[in-house]
Design an enzyme around this catalytic site. Sequence first.
Site, PDB file in Angstrom:
ATOM      1  N   GLU A 145       0.807  -1.233   0.000  1.00 53.22           N
ATOM      2  CA  GLU A 145       0.000   0.000   0.000  1.00 53.22           C
ATOM      3  C   GLU A 145       0.836   1.278   0.000  1.00 53.22           C
ATOM      4  O   GLU A 145       0.588   2.201   0.776  1.00 53.22           O
ATOM      5  CB  GLU A 145      -0.954  -0.025   1.208  1.00 53.22           C
ATOM      6  CG  GLU A 145      -1.893  -1.229   1.175  1.00 53.22           C
ATOM      7  CD  GLU A 145      -2.870  -1.300   2.351  1.00 53.22           C
ATOM      8  OE1 GLU A 145      -2.720  -0.513   3.298  1.00 53.22           O
ATOM      9  OE2 GLU A 145      -3.771  -2.144   2.308  1.00 53.22           O
ATOM     10  N   GLU A 180      -5.939 -10.757  -1.100  1.00 51.38           N
ATOM     11  CA  GLU A 180      -6.751 -10.539   0.113  1.00 51.38           C
ATOM     12  C   GLU A 180      -8.240 -10.523  -0.224  1.00 51.38           C
ATOM     13  O   GLU A 180      -9.003  -9.709   0.295  1.00 51.38           O
ATOM     14  CB  GLU A 180      -6.355  -9.215   0.790  1.00 51.38           C
ATOM     15  CG  GLU A 180      -4.888  -9.126   1.135  1.00 51.38           C
ATOM     16  CD  GLU A 180      -4.502  -7.849   1.889  1.00 51.38           C
ATOM     17  OE1 GLU A 180      -5.395  -7.168   2.416  1.00 51.38           O
ATOM     18  OE2 GLU A 180      -3.291  -7.550   1.940  1.00 51.38           O
TER      19      GLU A 180
HETATM   20  C1  XIL Z   1      -5.775  -6.452   8.543  1.00 54.25           C
HETATM   21  C2  XIL Z   1      -6.111  -7.672   9.397  1.00 54.25           C
HETATM   22  O1  XIL Z   1      -7.038  -8.471   8.741  1.00 54.25           O
HETATM   23  C3  XIL Z   1      -6.645  -7.201  10.710  1.00 54.25           C
HETATM   24  O2  XIL Z   1      -6.983  -8.300  11.533  1.00 54.25           O
HETATM   25  C4  XIL Z   1      -5.608  -6.337  11.361  1.00 54.25           C
HETATM   26  O3  XIL Z   1      -6.012  -5.828  12.542  1.00 54.25           O
HETATM   27  C5  XIL Z   1      -5.263  -5.177  10.469  1.00 54.25           C
HETATM   28  O4  XIL Z   1      -4.856  -5.641   9.213  1.00 54.25           O
HETATM   29  N1  XIL Z   1      -4.790  -4.651   3.884  1.00 54.25           N
HETATM   30  C6  XIL Z   1      -3.734  -5.425   4.295  1.00 54.25           C
HETATM   31  C7  XIL Z   1      -3.883  -6.327   5.449  1.00 54.25           C
HETATM   32  O5  XIL Z   1      -2.685  -5.438   3.628  1.00 54.25           O
HETATM   33  O6  XIL Z   1      -2.700  -6.475   6.191  1.00 54.25           O
HETATM   34  C8  XIL Z   1      -4.988  -5.875   6.368  1.00 54.25           C
HETATM   35  O7  XIL Z   1      -5.183  -6.881   7.354  1.00 54.25           O
HETATM   36  C9  XIL Z   1      -6.258  -5.623   5.595  1.00 54.25           C
HETATM   37  C10 XIL Z   1      -6.054  -4.564   4.549  1.00 54.25           C
END
Ligand code: XIL
Length: 387
Positions: A177, A296
Amino acid sequence: MNLLNQRRNRRSFLYLSGLAGLGGLSAVSAAQFCRSSQAQGLTSSAAESRSLRQQAAAKGILYGAAARQINLATDPTLAASYGRECSLLVPEWELKWDAVHPEPQRYDFAKSDWLLSFSQSHSMQFRGHTLVWNQALPVWVGETVTQANAEQVLSDHIATVVGRYAGKMHSWDVVNEAVEPQEGRSDGLRQTPWLALLGVDYIELAFRLAAAADPNALLVYNDDSMSYDMPFNDDKRVAVLKLLERLKAKNVPIHALGLESHLGFENSPDQNFNPQKLRQFLADVASLGLKIMVTELDVTDRELPFELARRDQKVADIYRDYLAAILDEPAVVSIVTWGLSDRVTWLSDYAARLDGAPVRSLPLDIDCQQKPAWTAMVEQFDQAPAR
Ligand code: XIL
């Protein structure tokens, strides 16, 4: 969710690692609930003998999911579902800085080692997430890292964490990101602590350090908001493509783009999904010699009606349409969902329903039974061209 809300939400939400505890607690009580409901007899979908991992593998695609160690370690039903459905496992939190590097001179690999060993004992590959991100940074980073020592701190971190799993990682999300055109920089980069400390070359530095520590892992640039057809999605795709072109032109060891694919947040996902545009973007990425990973995937049901059959069908439709577009591109090598069962998903906190009903965002329901979303995924793997 309208765009304004979405933007406000995106800006104000910090992916707080404190939510880890919530995930663990709700998993335990969900597990108890699940075990008692299973004792009353398996539902008909349990008879389905195919699995996401098999159907994907038949086309040369890896299917996997993210998980937290505490949930797999405390919930045998959930763990068995991962073993059955996944050929790739990603620690949802355990390799982020605040988990793995809690103090300047101390690393904690207990949970990530556990997950690696779980993946090995279930014949899964293992994926690392993430080495450089503006979130999940422990307090000590803000207190002690300066422009003078930042390169040393980052080098030590990457050498230690990537080095520990060298030869055992399928891939690493090296930088996460780093692009946010809405912040207004001409290069589209997000203003992050690493950018402030190291300048724009922090991205290529991270990739070079990761390649030195593990020459075998696929090294990935991972980002969100590239899947839809809103103006800010266009800006994001353009800026990410420019970044990838810059990195390739400088011979940076980068091997893949990670598309996060948290779906359904856009105002009216149907109208704002443009498969042709998405496929063109994927083709542009592939033409740089990069693989593409969906890293994701999940679907928020926040704005969908309560009624279960309609809600599940709509979520399944979003999975189906997205995978139909994505899997058409042969450079797409893996699909990872951000969780596997509705009993544990970050969306329970991040995109809780206004009616308070449990969210239904993932392929398996709270009882770890297959939902229409699971079926939609299997069908799309069946229809995908072989890799
Ligand atoms: C999120 C997790 O799912 C949560 O449990 C945590 O508290 C915060 O991070 N983008 C990403 C992930 O790259 O690392 C994130 O994961 C969700 C959004």
